[in-house]
Design an enzyme around this catalytic site. Structure first.
Site, PDB file in Angstrom:
ATOM      1  N   HIS A 157      25.872  34.030 101.571  1.00 37.51           N
ATOM      2  CA  HIS A 157      25.230  32.125 101.804  1.00 37.51           C
ATOM      3  C   HIS A 157      26.350  30.830 101.412  1.00 37.51           C
ATOM      4  O   HIS A 157      26.123  30.478 101.513  1.00 37.51           O
ATOM      5  CB  HIS A 157      24.352  31.816 100.710  1.00 37.51           C
ATOM      6  CG  HIS A 157      24.807  32.260  99.126  1.00 37.51           C
ATOM      7  ND1 HIS A 157      24.422  33.463  98.841  1.00 37.51           N
ATOM      8  CD2 HIS A 157      25.298  30.826  98.268  1.00 37.51           C
ATOM      9  CE1 HIS A 157      25.665  32.793  97.606  1.00 37.51           C
ATOM     10  NE2 HIS A 157      25.499  31.806  97.096  1.00 37.51           N
TER      11      HIS A 157
HETATM   12  C1  UD1 Z   1      24.443  26.515  96.483  1.00 32.54           C
HETATM   13  C2  UD1 Z   1      25.895  26.235  94.783  1.00 32.54           C
HETATM   14  C3  UD1 Z   1      26.115  28.081  95.005  1.00 32.54           C
HETATM   15  C4  UD1 Z   1      25.138  28.756  94.609  1.00 32.54           C
HETATM   16  C5  UD1 Z   1      23.954  28.653  96.253  1.00 32.54           C
HETATM   17  C6  UD1 Z   1      22.844  29.737  95.146  1.00 32.54           C
HETATM   18  C7  UD1 Z   1      26.964  23.970  94.918  1.00 32.54           C
HETATM   19  C8  UD1 Z   1      28.406  23.736  95.280  1.00 32.54           C
HETATM   20  N1  UD1 Z   1      26.570  25.671  95.605  1.00 32.54           N
HETATM   21  O1  UD1 Z   1      25.265  26.820  96.995  1.00 32.54           O
HETATM   22  O2  UD1 Z   1      27.107  28.154  94.601  1.00 32.54           O
HETATM   23  O3  UD1 Z   1      25.849  29.921  94.223  1.00 32.54           O
HETATM   24  O4  UD1 Z   1      23.309  27.132  95.399  1.00 32.54           O
HETATM   25  O5  UD1 Z   1      22.126  29.294  96.204  1.00 32.54           O
HETATM   26  O6  UD1 Z   1      26.424  24.326  94.303  1.00 32.54           O
HETATM   27  N2  UD1 Z   1      18.958  24.222 100.970  1.00 32.54           N
HETATM   28  C9  UD1 Z   1      17.299  24.356 101.900  1.00 32.54           C
HETATM   29  N3  UD1 Z   1      16.290  24.575 100.230  1.00 32.54           N
HETATM   30  C10 UD1 Z   1      16.744  24.189  99.473  1.00 32.54           C
HETATM   31  C11 UD1 Z   1      17.955  24.027  99.192  1.00 32.54           C
HETATM   32  C12 UD1 Z   1      18.776  23.621 100.199  1.00 32.54           C
HETATM   33  O7  UD1 Z   1      16.540  24.564 102.873  1.00 32.54           O
HETATM   34  O8  UD1 Z   1      15.266  24.318  98.470  1.00 32.54           O
HETATM   35  C13 UD1 Z   1      19.504  23.953 102.792  1.00 32.54           C
HETATM   36  C14 UD1 Z   1      20.124  23.125 103.169  1.00 32.54           C
HETATM   37  O9  UD1 Z   1      19.866  22.311 104.253  1.00 32.54           O
HETATM   38  C15 UD1 Z   1      20.917  22.568 102.222  1.00 32.54           C
HETATM   39  C16 UD1 Z   1      21.650  24.183 102.387  1.00 32.54           C
HETATM   40  O10 UD1 Z   1      20.522  24.777 102.229  1.00 32.54           O
HETATM   41  O11 UD1 Z   1      21.809  21.836 103.153  1.00 32.54           O
HETATM   42  C17 UD1 Z   1      22.683  24.398 102.049  1.00 32.54           C
HETATM   43  O12 UD1 Z   1      22.052  23.783  99.770  1.00 32.54           O
HETATM   44  P1  UD1 Z   1      23.146  23.652  98.990  1.00 32.54           P
HETATM   45  O13 UD1 Z   1      21.920  23.278  97.498  1.00 32.54           O
HETATM   46  O14 UD1 Z   1      23.901  22.355  99.034  1.00 32.54           O
HETATM   47  O15 UD1 Z   1      24.102  24.810  98.685  1.00 32.54           O
HETATM   48  P2  UD1 Z   1      23.600  26.337  98.182  1.00 32.54           P
HETATM   49  O16 UD1 Z   1      24.065  26.776  99.763  1.00 32.54           O
HETATM   50  O17 UD1 Z   1      22.972  26.561  98.419  1.00 32.54           O
END
Ligand code: UD1
Length: 364
Positions: free
Chosen positions: A207
């Protein structure tokens, strides 16, 4: 003399870090642990399933921030949490890990003169292209107490000029969850549900933006997984970020049409760890899985050029790999064998933190 302690829970890997501490503090007559969910992860299978699996109550405070750019997310959490802090003034804020909410809540609290402890402090990949590295640097440079999972964490902090009295090696809190949950993980039947025999499959998680946000890299990774799957079937629970990019780059078919790759939605803690317990190997870019496989003695290839968890390589079952060399990376790590878990990875970190807090609050 009740002490209110905020435990900041934001994204999936945070939940298994606050759970042991929440349960340990709940048993202390002097402690009022309050779970603050920032909302960074909000999908049921990225958030609520973990709370249920880890026997956590619903968050006491929800900031409801959700997804966004780094600045939107970090700023959103700071603004929302500052309002809570004005109202509540906890005696201590505990932040864990390295996600955007970790740095955001630390900044909001420290500026109001509220004491902050960082659990899992001191880790460094020395790669500033990782958003997490920036979050770690910011958090560690301003938090009051730095609780590290391993000796390399202490060394990194000392080199960064942090005074030794702020640093305590408390061990690895994620392993507390693993130890606490082992019977429930064993009782889970996810592996049977997928029709897999013990030791017959590999588990995949990917991821990181550096792996999944660019079409060429992601395609190369899918092709490498295809080559491995010809020999050993793979189970790949897909993170929402990865799914989004597979779809937008038109690469989903590389995985969905392969009978040797089982794709699933993100799994809860018990179901996922049930698969990990009996897998032959893991291929990942997660921080937590590097540690869990080291503790369990399972070979792990980390598809990254560096790791902030070097102890999983020097004393564990992890190596760094690339899509181009994945087959030989796997062979190398499988032939290396296992070692005993690093110091302080023993399921007693929450206990040590509670002892520290008692001293801090009542002895001075
Ligand atoms: C975040 C953390 C990362 C961690 C990871 C675990 C930061 C910078 N990154 O990355 O360190 O390893 O979490 O998963 O804080 N989304 C959903 N549902 C959710 C959450 C997110 O669909 O419940 C989608 C959204 O489109 C979002 C994308 O996933 O834009 C990324 O989510 P985000 O929390 O920004 O970063 P992660 O890649 O999950």
């Amino acid at each position: 003399m009740m002490k209110t302690i905020h435990l900041i829970a934001a994204a999936r890997p945070n939940f298994m870090k606050i759970a042991p501490l929440y349960h340990a503090l709940s048993k202390e007559p002097w402690a009022n642990p309050v779970i603050v969910h920032t909302g960074q992860h909000y999908d049921k299978n990225m958030f609520l399933d973990f709370f249920r699996d880890l026997s956590l109550p619903d968050p006491h405070i929800s900031l409801g921030i959700g997804s966004g750019t780094h600045a939107e997310q970090t700023g959103g959490v700071m603004i929302a949490y500052e309002k809570v802090l004005f109202r509540e003034r906890p005696d201590l804020v505990v932040v864990v890990g390295d996600v955007n909410s970790t740095a955001a809540c630390t900044m909001a609290a420290v500026k109001l003169g509220i004491t902050v402890a960082h659990l899992e402090a001191g880790l460094r990949s020395f790669d500033r292209n990782m958003p997490e590295e920036i979050n770690r640097m910011v958090t560690d440079s301003i938090a009051d107490y730095l609780w590290t999972p391993s000796r390399d964490g202490d060394e990194n902090l000392l080199k960064a000029g942090i005074r030794p009295e702020h640093i305590t090696m408390v061990g690895n809190i994620m392993i507390d969850s693993l130890v606490m949950m082992t019977p429930a993980i064993r009782a889970e039947q996810e592996r049977e549900r997928l029709g897999l025999a013990p030791g017959s499959y590999g588990i995949i998680t990917l991821h990181r933006p550096s792996n999944v946000d660019h079409r060429e890299t992601l395609e190369e990774l899918c092709l490498a997984l295809e080559r491995i799957a010809k020999k050993v079937p793979l189970v790949f629970p897909i993170h929402p970020r990865t799914r989004k990019h597979l779809e937008s780059f038109g690469l989903s078919h590389l995985l969905t049409e392969n009978p040797d790759i089982i794709l699933t939605e993100p799994l809860g803690y018990k179901a996922f760890m049930n698969l990990v317990f009996d897998c032959r190997f893991a291929i990942t870019d997660s921080g937590g899985l590097q540690e869990e496989t080291t503790y369990l003695g399972i070979p792990c290839v980390t598809l990254r050029p560096n790791t902030e968890r070097p102890v999983t390589i020097t004393q564990g079952t992890n190596i760094l790999g690339t899509p181009q060399t994945l087959e030989s990376d796997l062979r190398a790590v499988i032939s290396r064998g296992t070692t005993s878990p690093p110091e302080g990875w023993d399921g007693k970190t929450a206990e040590r933190v509670v002892q520290l807090l008692k001293k801090l609050f009542f002895v001075g």
